[in-house]
Design a protein around this motif. Structure first.
Motif, mmCIF file in Angstrom:
data_model
loop_
_atom_site.group_PDB
_atom_site.id
_atom_site.type_symbol
_atom_site.label_atom_id
_atom_site.label_comp_id
_atom_site.label_asym_id
_atom_site.label_seq_id
_atom_site.Cartn_x
_atom_site.Cartn_y
_atom_site.Cartn_z
ATOM 1 N N ALA A 91 0.858 -1.182 0.000
ATOM 2 C CA ALA A 91 0.000 0.000 0.000
ATOM 3 C C ALA A 91 0.898 1.236 0.000
ATOM 4 C CB ALA A 91 -0.894 0.010 1.240
ATOM 5 N N SER A 92 0.556 2.195 -0.851
ATOM 6 C CA SER A 92 1.328 3.433 -0.894
ATOM 7 C C SER A 92 0.441 4.554 -1.417
ATOM 8 C CB SER A 92 2.564 3.268 -1.789
ATOM 9 O OG SER A 92 3.456 4.338 -1.635
ATOM 10 N N CYS A 93 0.251 5.574 -0.599
ATOM 11 C CA CYS A 93 -0.641 6.685 -0.972
ATOM 12 C C CYS A 93 0.059 7.699 -1.865
ATOM 13 C CB CYS A 93 -1.150 7.401 0.274
ATOM 14 S SG CYS A 93 -1.997 6.333 1.432
ATOM 15 N N VAL A 111 -0.547 -0.641 -4.452
ATOM 16 C CA VAL A 111 -1.970 -0.294 -4.469
ATOM 17 C C VAL A 111 -2.109 1.072 -3.795
ATOM 18 C CG1 VAL A 111 -4.298 -0.941 -3.740
ATOM 19 C CG2 VAL A 111 -2.658 -2.720 -4.404
ATOM 20 N N THR A 112 -2.705 2.014 -4.535
ATOM 21 C CA THR A 112 -2.867 3.375 -4.025
ATOM 22 C C THR A 112 -4.280 3.577 -3.490
ATOM 23 O OG1 THR A 112 -3.744 4.392 -6.037
ATOM 24 C CG2 THR A 112 -1.348 4.131 -5.912
ATOM 25 N N HIS A 113 -4.481 4.715 -2.868
ATOM 26 C CA HIS A 113 -5.849 5.116 -2.538
ATOM 27 C C HIS A 113 -6.595 5.376 -3.838
ATOM 28 C CE1 HIS A 113 -5.099 6.718 1.804
ATOM 29 N NE2 HIS A 113 -5.554 5.487 1.813
ATOM 30 N N ALA A 114 -7.879 5.185 -3.822
ATOM 31 C CA ALA A 114 -8.715 5.488 -4.982
ATOM 32 C C ALA A 114 -8.705 6.995 -5.239
ATOM 33 C CB ALA A 114 -10.146 5.012 -4.729
ATOM 34 N N ALA A 115 -8.908 7.376 -6.484
ATOM 35 C CA ALA A 115 -9.043 8.798 -6.809
ATOM 36 C C ALA A 115 -10.173 9.377 -5.962
ATOM 37 C CB ALA A 115 -9.339 8.973 -8.292
ATOM 38 N N GLY A 116 -9.972 10.581 -5.454
ATOM 39 C CA GLY A 116 -10.982 11.232 -4.637
ATOM 40 C C GLY A 116 -10.966 10.836 -3.178
ATOM 41 N N PHE A 117 -9.999 10.020 -2.754
ATOM 42 C CA PHE A 117 -9.958 9.559 -1.364
ATOM 43 C C PHE A 117 -9.833 10.734 -0.395
ATOM 44 C CE2 PHE A 117 -8.036 7.844 2.490
ATOM 45 C CZ PHE A 117 -8.797 6.699 2.709
ATOM 46 N N GLU A 118 -8.913 11.657 -0.689
ATOM 47 C CA GLU A 118 -8.747 12.844 0.162
ATOM 48 C C GLU A 118 -9.551 14.026 -0.358
ATOM 49 O OE1 GLU A 118 -4.588 13.815 0.655
ATOM 50 O OE2 GLU A 118 -4.434 12.548 2.427
ATOM 51 N N THR A 119 -9.460 14.270 -1.660
ATOM 52 C CA THR A 119 -10.120 15.407 -2.294
ATOM 53 C C THR A 119 -10.841 14.910 -3.538
ATOM 54 O OG1 THR A 119 -8.299 16.809 -1.538
ATOM 55 C CG2 THR A 119 -9.739 17.722 -3.241
ATOM 56 N N PRO A 120 -12.142 15.214 -3.678
ATOM 57 C CA PRO A 120 -12.884 14.733 -4.844
ATOM 58 C C PRO A 120 -12.165 15.049 -6.160
ATOM 59 C CG PRO A 120 -14.388 15.745 -3.282
ATOM 60 C CD PRO A 120 -12.983 16.012 -2.775
ATOM 61 N N GLY A 121 -12.053 14.009 -6.998
ATOM 62 C CA GLY A 121 -11.469 14.165 -8.320
ATOM 63 C C GLY A 121 -9.955 14.200 -8.373
ATOM 64 N N GLU A 122 -9.281 14.085 -7.239
ATOM 65 C CA GLU A 122 -7.821 14.186 -7.220
ATOM 66 C C GLU A 122 -7.166 12.884 -6.785
ATOM 67 O OE1 GLU A 122 -6.187 17.545 -5.181
ATOM 68 O OE2 GLU A 122 -7.655 18.914 -6.071
ATOM 69 N N MET A 123 -5.973 12.656 -7.362
ATOM 70 C CA MET A 123 -5.138 11.512 -6.992
ATOM 71 C C MET A 123 -4.131 11.975 -5.946
ATOM 72 S SD MET A 123 -5.925 8.884 -8.954
ATOM 73 C CE MET A 123 -4.466 7.885 -9.009
ATOM 74 N N GLU A 124 -3.900 11.146 -4.939
ATOM 75 C CA GLU A 124 -2.889 11.478 -3.925
ATOM 76 C C GLU A 124 -1.473 11.296 -4.455
ATOM 77 O OE1 GLU A 124 -3.447 10.208 0.330
ATOM 78 O OE2 GLU A 124 -5.153 9.197 -0.610
ATOM 79 N N MET A 125 -1.245 10.216 -5.212
ATOM 80 C CA MET A 125 0.099 9.951 -5.701
ATOM 81 C C MET A 125 0.387 10.867 -6.892
ATOM 82 S SD MET A 125 1.948 6.437 -6.993
ATOM 83 C CE MET A 125 1.965 5.701 -5.366
ATOM 84 N N LEU A 184 -1.741 -0.036 -9.017
ATOM 85 C CA LEU A 184 -3.182 -0.225 -9.092
ATOM 86 C C LEU A 184 -3.900 0.866 -8.308
ATOM 87 C CD1 LEU A 184 -5.711 -1.939 -9.807
ATOM 88 C CD2 LEU A 184 -5.263 -3.244 -7.702
ATOM 89 N N THR A 185 -4.801 1.555 -8.981
ATOM 90 C CA THR A 185 -5.669 2.535 -8.332
ATOM 91 C C THR A 185 -7.092 2.154 -8.681
ATOM 92 O OG1 THR A 185 -3.998 4.260 -8.556
ATOM 93 C CG2 THR A 185 -6.251 4.990 -8.131
ATOM 94 N N THR A 186 -7.867 1.812 -7.670
ATOM 95 C CA THR A 186 -9.244 1.389 -7.899
ATOM 96 C C THR A 186 -10.027 1.541 -6.603
ATOM 97 O OG1 THR A 186 -10.614 -0.371 -8.837
ATOM 98 C CG2 THR A 186 -8.818 -1.066 -7.394
ATOM 99 N N THR A 187 -11.306 1.269 -6.659
ATOM 100 C CA THR A 187 -12.163 1.344 -5.481
ATOM 101 C C THR A 187 -11.692 0.344 -4.432
ATOM 102 O OG1 THR A 187 -14.021 1.961 -6.883
ATOM 103 C CG2 THR A 187 -14.551 1.115 -4.697
#
Length: 183
Positions: free
Chosen positions: A33-35, A55-69, A85-88
């Motif tokens: 896991a890596s954000c 495996v990353t956080h899904a898009a929008g995890f912290e901010t809607p529409g944004e990727m953390e990585m 991998l970025t997914t739900t």
């Protein structure tokens, strides 16, 4: 190995423990896991000689529409052979949206909270292993090592044989290599 407290300060020791287990147990797949990319880059630079999946956080995890990585880190990882991998999230996803909207507890969230009784990192390890299997990035029926954490960095490593999400209760945790002893 039990760490006194959870957190990023345990990442390098977790990597050392994983490196030893890969060698001694002939593990061929490690899911991390890596954000933002710190943990994935550390494991990539260690040259474990395995199929490394991030495996990353899904898009929008912290901010809607944004990727953390950041995209440049993602590209660097992919270019070096890491599968990203970025997914739900399999243990939240739609059910979290339902519980936020309507309240209550739902079966998948109950699974997640039950795994958290062994620590947040243990829940993350099971979740990312199932996600990687469902994405076809690791083989079915093999022991792998999954690495997770309680927030940033890594403080938990587990040897497990994941099952697909549709059969999640067939997942088998063989060994917890390391985890925090307390919250």
């Amino acid at each position: 190995m039990y760490f006194e407290k959870p957190g990023k300060q345990n990442t390098e020791k977790t990597l050392e423990i994983v490196k030893k287990a890969v060698s001694e147990r002939n593990i061929k797949h490690v899911v991390v896991a890596s954000c933002k990319g710190y943990t994935a880059k550390l494991f990539q630079e260690a040259n474990l000689g395995v199929n490394l999946v991030c495996v990353t956080h899904a898009a929008g995890f912290e901010t809607p529409g944004e990727m953390e990585m950041p995209e440049d880190i993602r590209k660097e990882l992919v270019d070096s052979g890491v599968k990203v991998l970025t997914t739900t999230h399999v243990l939240s996803g739609v059910e979290r949206g339902i519980s936020r909207k309507f309240g209550g507890a739902y079966p998948v969230e109950i699974i997640a909270h039950t795994l958290r009784m062994l620590g947040q990192g243990t829940k993350v390890c099971v979740e990312i292993a199932v996600m990687a299997l469902d994405a076809g990035l690791i083989p079915y029926g093999e022991d792998i090592i999954a690495v997770g954490g309680s927030s940033r960095g890594a403080d938990t490593a587990v040897i497990l044989r994941p099952a697909h999400a549709s059969n999640i209760f067939d997942t088998w945790i063989s060994e917890i290599l390391c985890k925090p002893a307390s919250k």
